[in-house]
Motif scaffolding. Structure first.
Motif: not given
Length: 329
Positions: A19-29, A51-57, A65-75
């Motif tokens: 709602a603030r106009g942010d770019r949002v990376a969504l992580l879950a299984r 981004v489909t991910v198991d946070m225990a891995d 995280a690298q995938q998000v940086v590759d797409v969005f440029g930064r975190i």
């Protein structure tokens, strides 16, 4: 980046950032929940990356995280919200189940924080928000694995804050302690308690939590935020009379965490709740009728600077009036 973004508090938080106009990376299984969350983000005005991910891995989290940086440029912001739980007496939780809750809830937070720091420290900026709970301070019956993990996050975050302060780092970390929230977790959690699992009243809507998390992300210098009057009351009571509170919880908290009826039983401990069922659970649970949509305490916490100024001005006005009356005598 929001972990556990497919449902509940994570889903509401993703929408609040969007709602603030942010770019949002969504992580879950869960793929169904993530796809629906991405639609929510786009409708709210943001840009979504699933981004489909198991946070225990740990490696998978680093790769995410690298995938998000590759797409969005930064975190800029990383929100550690993913968790798992088991509703049962401690003696009825198997070692593997306890380990799994700890790996997802606590180590998932640790792995997420490490991945975030890998990209934030070189830039010397960024905010990590640990989503906590009143249960990070006050353990309750039937949730020993979850309470233990939240206590661990609390200690981990305090240690990390000290290290970042020592290094005079521009990276911030903060923790948001939540009350009971109306999320779908109470229907997908693994439960061995008679009846249907439920949160201890009062229950708040997930949007209350989301507003606090977004605010914490924007004002990361504060070490901690307490959300909801029940959180404040619990933490203060635990600080003043923990033994008395334990006896109260021993008498009341078993029945307070269950409703009549039969638990659905599709626990998400080992597989995503939406995986075999092909459904999106959304942000809200089944407690809309009793849930509180706003928290005066949470508003005060978010705006305490303005409140403090208002109180100071008010006190000054009262003092000036009193001096004026004295001068006229």
């Amino acid at each position: 980046m929001v972990t556990g973004a497919s449902g509940g508090v994570g889903r509401a938080t993703a929408r609040a950032f969007a709602a603030r106009g942010d770019r949002v990376a969504l992580l879950a299984r869960g793929r169904e929940g993530l796809a629906a969350a991405a639609d929510d983000v786009q409708r709210a005005g943001g840009e979504a990356l699933v981004v489909t991910v198991d946070m225990a891995d740990a490696k998978a989290v680093d790769d995410a995280a690298q995938q998000v940086v590759d797409v969005f440029g930064r975190i800029d912001v990383w929100v550690n919200n993913a968790f798992a739980g088991v509703f049962a007496p401690f003696t009825e939780i198997t070692p593997d189940e306890f380990r799994r809750v700890t790996e997802v809830t606590y180590l998932g937070c640790v792995f997420g924080t490490r991945a975030a720091l890998r990209h934030m420290l070189p830039r010397d900026r960024g905010t990590i928000v640990q989503v906590g709970s009143a249960l990070a301070y006050r353990g309750i019956p039937l949730q020993s694995a979850y309470c233990g993990a939240k206590h661990a996050i609390q200690g981990f975050n305090e240690s990390l804050r000290c290290e970042l302060l020592h290094e005079r780092s521009g990276v911030r970390t903060t923790m948001v302690q939540l009350p009971a929230v109306n999320t779908p977790q109470f229907d997908w959690v693994l439960s061995r308690v008679p009846g249907r699992a439920r949160p201890v009243a009062p229950v708040y809507q997930p949007e209350v939590a989301a507003r606090a998390i977004v605010h914490a992300a924007r004002h990361g210098r504060r070490r901690e935020y307490w959300v909801g009057g029940s959180t404040v009351a619990t933490l203060l009571a635990n600080a003043v009379a923990p033994g008395l509170l334990e006896r109260y919880l021993a008498r009341t908290a078993f029945d307070a965490q269950r409703d009549a009826g039969e638990h659905p039983g599709q626990g998400n401990l080992w597989v995503p709740a939406d995986g075999p069922h092909g459904r999106d659970f959304g942000a809200h649970g089944r407690f809309d009728a009793e849930s509180v949509p706003a928290s005066p305490q949470e508003w005060v916490s978010r705006n305490r600077g303005h409140v403090g100024k208002a109180l100071t001005v008010g006190a000054g006005v009262l003092a000036a009036r009193k001096l004026t009356r004295l001068a006229r005598r």
